[in-house]
Scaffold this motif. Structure first.
Motif, PDB file in Angstrom:
ATOM      1  N   ILE B  82     -45.312 109.824 116.500  1.00  0.00           N
ATOM      2  CA  ILE B  82     -46.319 110.640 115.846  1.00  0.00           C
ATOM      3  C   ILE B  82     -45.960 112.089 116.095  1.00  0.00           C
ATOM      4  N   HIS B  87     -50.842 114.303 118.843  1.00  0.00           N
ATOM      5  CA  HIS B  87     -51.109 113.732 120.155  1.00  0.00           C
ATOM      6  C   HIS B  87     -52.039 114.639 120.933  1.00  0.00           C
ATOM      7  N   SER B  88     -51.729 115.908 120.852  1.00  0.00           N
ATOM      8  CA  SER B  88     -52.521 116.865 121.593  1.00  0.00           C
ATOM      9  C   SER B  88     -53.948 116.921 121.038  1.00  0.00           C
ATOM     10  N   LEU B  90     -55.468 114.527 119.507  1.00  0.00           N
ATOM     11  CA  LEU B  90     -56.083 113.255 119.861  1.00  0.00           C
ATOM     12  C   LEU B  90     -56.647 113.314 121.273  1.00  0.00           C
ATOM     13  N   GLY B  91     -55.868 113.888 122.173  1.00  0.00           N
ATOM     14  CA  GLY B  91     -56.315 114.013 123.547  1.00  0.00           C
ATOM     15  C   GLY B  91     -57.584 114.842 123.631  1.00  0.00           C
ATOM     16  N   THR B  94     -60.571 112.971 122.130  1.00  0.00           N
ATOM     17  CA  THR B  94     -61.013 111.901 123.019  1.00  0.00           C
ATOM     18  C   THR B  94     -61.902 112.441 124.131  1.00  0.00           C
ATOM     19  N   ARG B  95     -61.443 113.535 124.714  1.00  0.00           N
ATOM     20  CA  ARG B  95     -62.224 114.135 125.787  1.00  0.00           C
ATOM     21  C   ARG B  95     -63.564 114.655 125.314  1.00  0.00           C
ATOM     22  N   LEU B 104     -64.740 106.411 121.001  1.00  0.00           N
ATOM     23  CA  LEU B 104     -63.824 106.816 119.949  1.00  0.00           C
ATOM     24  C   LEU B 104     -62.933 105.660 119.528  1.00  0.00           C
ATOM     25  N   LEU B 105     -62.977 105.366 118.249  1.00  0.00           N
ATOM     26  CA  LEU B 105     -62.069 104.378 117.679  1.00  0.00           C
ATOM     27  C   LEU B 105     -60.885 105.122 117.115  1.00  0.00           C
ATOM     28  N   ILE B 106     -59.699 104.584 117.274  1.00  0.00           N
ATOM     29  CA  ILE B 106     -58.605 105.274 116.628  1.00  0.00           C
ATOM     30  C   ILE B 106     -57.843 104.341 115.715  1.00  0.00           C
ATOM     31  N   SER B 107     -57.377 104.913 114.641  1.00  0.00           N
ATOM     32  CA  SER B 107     -56.705 104.114 113.638  1.00  0.00           C
ATOM     33  C   SER B 107     -55.601 104.935 112.991  1.00  0.00           C
ATOM     34  N   PHE B 108     -54.434 104.348 112.881  1.00  0.00           N
ATOM     35  CA  PHE B 108     -53.334 105.013 112.185  1.00  0.00           C
ATOM     36  C   PHE B 108     -53.349 104.537 110.758  1.00  0.00           C
ATOM     37  N   ARG B 306     -57.571 122.284 122.118  1.00  0.00           N
ATOM     38  CA  ARG B 306     -58.753 121.929 122.897  1.00  0.00           C
ATOM     39  C   ARG B 306     -60.022 122.335 122.160  1.00  0.00           C
TER      40      ARG B 306
END
Lengths: 371, 371
Positions: B82, B87-88, B90-91, B94-95, B104-108, B306
DNA sequence: CTGAAAGCGCTTACAG
DNA sequence: CTGAAAGCGCTTACAG
């Protein structure tokens, strides 16, 4: 054919002129449903943009069709950055879940806080995937609690005997062995190890043991002067390398327990005027994307994250379905790049890092051990 | 006090000698519940390791306490990786979710496939966060479908007028402007742009427009010879840089629409024997972790992931709760490192990339445009 | 402050 | 092949 708000199966039943039970059967592909009936129901559902209410069906079936990933981070790590290795794992787990028709919940856990998180007890997930390097001893009791509660889970990490639950991991011993053998084959003899080789970090410990094993094969003894503890961050790697250099022992290679540690070590070595790989060869672990952009490009032990993600999901699903499942150790793969010095001429005359080299080298800005 | 299987609220009610309704009220902190009663109920719940069944409570309340992230990837990208920028994001999402008590559900999502994914229709999520660089035109109609269905969602990306739904994004124009102004201030004049500056990629287009705007401020004209299309991958960046070099026009800097493109460009330039930044300065976009490990370290436009994650979550939650919400453009920040040549001596006499330099330079392995 | 009752939208034996 | 009915475990007006 307009229904206010979201349509439910009863709306479809009315429109199709059948009972709500038949709608449910048709939608789920129950074999006994008449073909014409099924098609009529499906068509109406499509037109209404109908989706089965998962809360209702999950409540009824007592399943969730969802797995959860709990990502543990070392609390000392800057909380804006996750170890890139876990990003890669996360990606592959997500894909594996999607392929198998499961949703994936993700949660970042602070090691310090209460965490079993009860995703399964609250029926939000059918099982858990545990990811992270943390101090193993700190959460062993929690793993035991999960087992006691009958929670379905798999853990990524060292595959150890007598460990609570089921683990899928890389063969860390083989990885440490391969990295070290490779350095030995290139003529390196004064090989150090950077990583937290304690019981609390079994992955790192296994890598260390592989390292030590390779040295003994070559009739060398692991030298404590060439070892330093480090958690998996660049800063810890830099500090560990500084510590080893400060001891002044001869050094011609470093095996690092992670790529972040290795990248930190590169900086420290170069900060002391040492050339990598000419003076000191460096090998990392994980093969994160950054490894190939390090300067010099980092030789690293690759873990097969794609396979790992699939295995974690498939294994967890077996557990969820009450089937037998086995722990697995995946074979590592050494990715040879520049930092190990594989392309260099024969080693005998190579300059190596000594007290002299250290003293004469440029000083790096961050120095932790004032000695 | 042992209950077989998971305990439910009725089990607790029996043990506490109250009705099931009272258990529910006590557990949810309903103010009318007698304090002693509440404490008794809570204590029993704790002992039984009781967790409210989310499927049941969600069904009843018609909420899910869950958000979903849909990550769109360009199908041409190797599906094991990815874009690190996401990624960043997403992090941080999530937080932010965790802090606000949401799962949080994640889906590609594959751009090619059917996707609204109906998380909200199926009551699995209260709202969606859409993430990804894709061809915007391809999915505009899908955004419109989401709006028509009344789905709650926010999108990360270019904030455009007349766009379906609500977007949170970086001020891409300001980013392109800052990067280009910086290069101009360092004396660069023949500045190229690598990225997909079409309507289908509005983020990149805005960055391009910022670039063009800065050039015009300096009374320069964007030269089409110095521009090439690239999606956000290293390979596309390499190929785009090759294409520009092959045209033989003079070039002393490149603004790249992403860091991956910039890293590919670095390789192409260096493969042709050009020095970065001496001969050609390079600036990337996103400030992914790899940027600082590139060689030379990449100057890049940083997006505040962030803050972005928090804003996405908070904005979506406002929408979910029926409150007003505004699109936001976050200011970018230029991270100056080596690749832009900020530390170099004054530029006038600097060698720049010309046909000559190109012809005499070493050839890189991958060449896409045979000319 | 508490209880009895309805109902969220499904799935699935049970009958026919 | 289909329908009527029960029930998954909660939450929340409605009464008292």
């Amino acid at each position: 054919m307009v229904v206010k708000g979201k349509a439910n199966s009863l709306d479809i039943a009315h429109l199709a002129g059948v009972s709500q039970a038949t709608v449910s059967r048709a939608l789920r592909g129950h074999p006994a449903v008449n073909r014409a009936t099924r098609e009529r129901v499906m068509e109406i559902a499509r037109q209404l943009n109908y989706q089965v209410d998962k809360n209702a069906s999950n409540l009824r079936t007592q399943q969730s069709g969802t797995l959860a990933v709990l990502l543990f981070e070392d609390p000392t790590v800057d909380d804006s950055s996750i170890n890139p290795f876990f990003h890669s794992m996360l990606g592959s787990i997500t894909r594996a879940c999607a392929q198998r028709g499961y949703d994936l919940l993700i949660s970042f856990q602070q090691l310090s806080r209460d965490w079993h998180a009860d995703y399964e007890d609250s029926h939000k997930a059918d099982g858990l995937i545990l990811l992270g390097y943390g101090d193993y001893r700190e959460y062993r009791s929690r793993l035991e609690a999960l087992v006691a509660q009958g929670t379905h889970f798999v853990r990524w990490g060292a595959v150890l005997a007598g460990q609570p639950g089921l683990s899928i991991g890389c063969d860390n011993h083989a990885g440490g062995l391969a990295a070290t053998r490779h350095l030995l084959s290139l003529g390196r003899r004064r090989i150090g190890f950077l990583g937290h080789a304690s019981q609390g970090a079994p992955e790192f410990l296994e890598r260390y043991q592989g390292y030590a094993c390779a040295l003994r094969e070559a009739e060398l003894t692991p030298d404590p002067l060439l070892q330093a503890e480090a958690i998996s961050t660049e800063q810890a790697g830099r500090e560990a390398a500084e510590l080893v250099l400060a001891r002044g022992a001869r050094l011609d290679a470093l095996v690092c327990a992670s790529d972040l540690i290795a990248i930190g070590a590169l900086r420290a070595l170069q900060g002391h005027g040492l050339r990598v790989p000419e003076d000191v060869a460096v090998v990392g672990y994980d093969d994160i994307p950054m490894a190939q952009y390090a300067h010099p490009a980092l030789t690293s032990v690759q873990q097969d994250t794609r396979r790992a993600g699939e295995l974690l999901v498939d294994t967890l699903l077996r557990l969820v379905h009450g089937e037998e499942a086995q722990p697995v150790k995946l074979p590592p793969l050494l990715m040879v790049r520049q930092s190990c010095g594989a392309g260099l001429p024969a080693p005998p005359t190579r300059r190596s890092a000594t007290v002299t080299a250290l003293r004469s080298g440029a000083r790096s800005g961050t120095r932790r051990t004032p000695r």
